[in-house]
Design an enzyme around this catalytic site. Structure first.
Site, PDB file in Angstrom:
ATOM      1  N   ASP A 251      92.263  34.522 -21.814  1.00  0.00           N
ATOM      2  CA  ASP A 251      93.114  35.348 -20.930  1.00  0.00           C
ATOM      3  C   ASP A 251      94.518  35.534 -21.506  1.00  0.00           C
ATOM      4  O   ASP A 251      95.017  36.657 -21.607  1.00  0.00           O
ATOM      5  CB  ASP A 251      93.227  34.697 -19.542  1.00  0.00           C
ATOM      6  CG  ASP A 251      91.994  34.936 -18.679  1.00  0.00           C
ATOM      7  OD1 ASP A 251      91.257  35.908 -18.936  1.00  0.00           O
ATOM      8  OD2 ASP A 251      91.780  34.144 -17.737  1.00  0.00           O
TER       9      ASP A 251
ATOM     10  N   LYS B  54      86.604  28.379 -13.229  1.00  0.00           N
ATOM     11  CA  LYS B  54      87.335  28.208 -14.503  1.00  0.00           C
ATOM     12  C   LYS B  54      87.755  26.765 -14.792  1.00  0.00           C
ATOM     13  O   LYS B  54      87.882  26.379 -15.947  1.00  0.00           O
ATOM     14  CB  LYS B  54      88.575  29.113 -14.532  1.00  0.00           C
ATOM     15  CG  LYS B  54      88.240  30.591 -14.703  1.00  0.00           C
ATOM     16  CD  LYS B  54      89.497  31.422 -14.872  1.00  0.00           C
ATOM     17  CE  LYS B  54      89.154  32.886 -15.017  1.00  0.00           C
ATOM     18  NZ  LYS B  54      90.321  33.728 -15.276  1.00  0.00           N
TER      19      LYS B  54
END
Ligand code: NDP
Length: 283
Positions: free
Chosen positions: A105, A69
């Protein structure tokens, strides 16, 4: 007639147990899109080549999970403001030949808080457990949504303090750090408690965040980012006290819904995607 499918997917390591493909493919089928979602294991040293693959295959987008990420950022053409504030990218979308990093997210979490729990985070006092990628995403979006006060509780002091200073610099939020020493007693004033650590994640399903809910107000919403298992020890404990809860599947579904819409430009069939995940978890 075109036999060419559009490609999206997820790069991670390990990645085999990531259930995102199940809901995305169910979503594509439901709206009649000839799209495929590939679950691809890429070791850290292979990420640069994998991202070149994303470009030459003309993939429409990609999700990133552990451990990519942060590392993916150097392989992108641009990164959206919120993802820059968070410092991590979980979704890449294509704009012509350019790859743009996003983070869905925290946005997914926020949508779940609003849609599934019926709570508006504006003006709320929030405690976030953890200071990793999920915690940064959740706290940043809660701050941008107008949370009145954020307390970040983490075991590692350096990581927790760094997250709070980034949060204040990025969003102007009222935020503070508290080291997690022994039991964290949730204060009566707290409106929202979020476990954004990996405590309780499969296979260590009996592990519980060390929190005491005895002083919590009746209206406290207890949220868990951990989605495997969907009913964590924390969620069970909160339910047993009669508190409202939001499980990690909610965040997982909505981060996927937002990604689906970014990639395809088509309204995501939320109910179908949610049901596909519930089926995958045999709920
Ligand atoms: P990271 O590895 O980046 O962060 C892990 C965090 O958990 C750190 O704050 C770490 O504290 C804390 N932690 C881990 N073990 C312990 C422990 N035994 N005691 C106290 N603190 C602990 O992970 P992520 O932020 O990426 O992910 C966190 C969780 O969120 C995972 O379970 C992941 O599956 C879930 N997640 C869920 C999503 C969803 O859509 N529902 C999306 C993204 C993530 P320290 O800094 O002290 O090490």
């Amino acid at each position: 007639m075109s036999y060419k499918a559009e490609l999206v997917g997820v790069l991670g390591c390990p990645v085999a147990e990531n259930p995102t493909g199940v809901m995305q493919e169910a979503g594509f089928a439901a709206v009649g899109l000839n799209w495929r979602y590939l679950t691809i294991e890429v070791p850290p040293e292979g990420l640069e080549w994998a991202m070149r693959g994303v470009r030459v295959f003309g993939m429409r987008g990609i999700n990133l999970t552990i451990p990519h990420k942060v590392a993916v950022i150097q392989h992108l053409d641009d990164v959206a403001l919120e993802a820059r504030m968070i410092g991590a990218v979980n979704t890449v979308r294509r704009e012509g030949s350019r790859l743009i990093g996003e983070n869905t997210d925290g946005k997914g979490f926020l949508r779940g808080v609003r849609a599934d729990a019926g709570v508006d985070p504006a003006g709320k006092r929030v405690v976030v457990l953890g200071a990793g990628g999920a915690a940064r995403a959740v706290a940043t979006e809660l701050a941008l949504a107008g949370a009145a006060e954020l307390t970040i509780v983490n075991r590692g002091v350096e990581r927790g303090e760094a997250m709070v200073s980034d949060l204040i610099r990025g969003t102007g939020a009222r935020a503070s750090f508290a080291p997690w020493l022994g039991t964290w007693r949730v204060a009566q004033e707290t409106d929202l408690l979020v476990n954004a650590t990996s405590i309780g994640l499969y296979p260590a399903v009996d592990a519980m965040p060390d929190v005491d809910l005895s002083a919590a107000r009746e209206s406290l919403l207890v949220c868990d980012a951990v989605f495997n298992p969907p009913e964590t020890g924390l969620v069970r404990m909160a339910k047993a006290r009669g508190l409202r809860t939001l499980d990690g599947l909610s965040m997982l579904v909505y981060q996927g819904v937002i990604g689906f819409e970014m990639w395809t430009g088509v309204k995501a069939p939320e109910a179908v995607m949610k049901q596909a995940l519930r089926d995958a978890f045999k709920l």
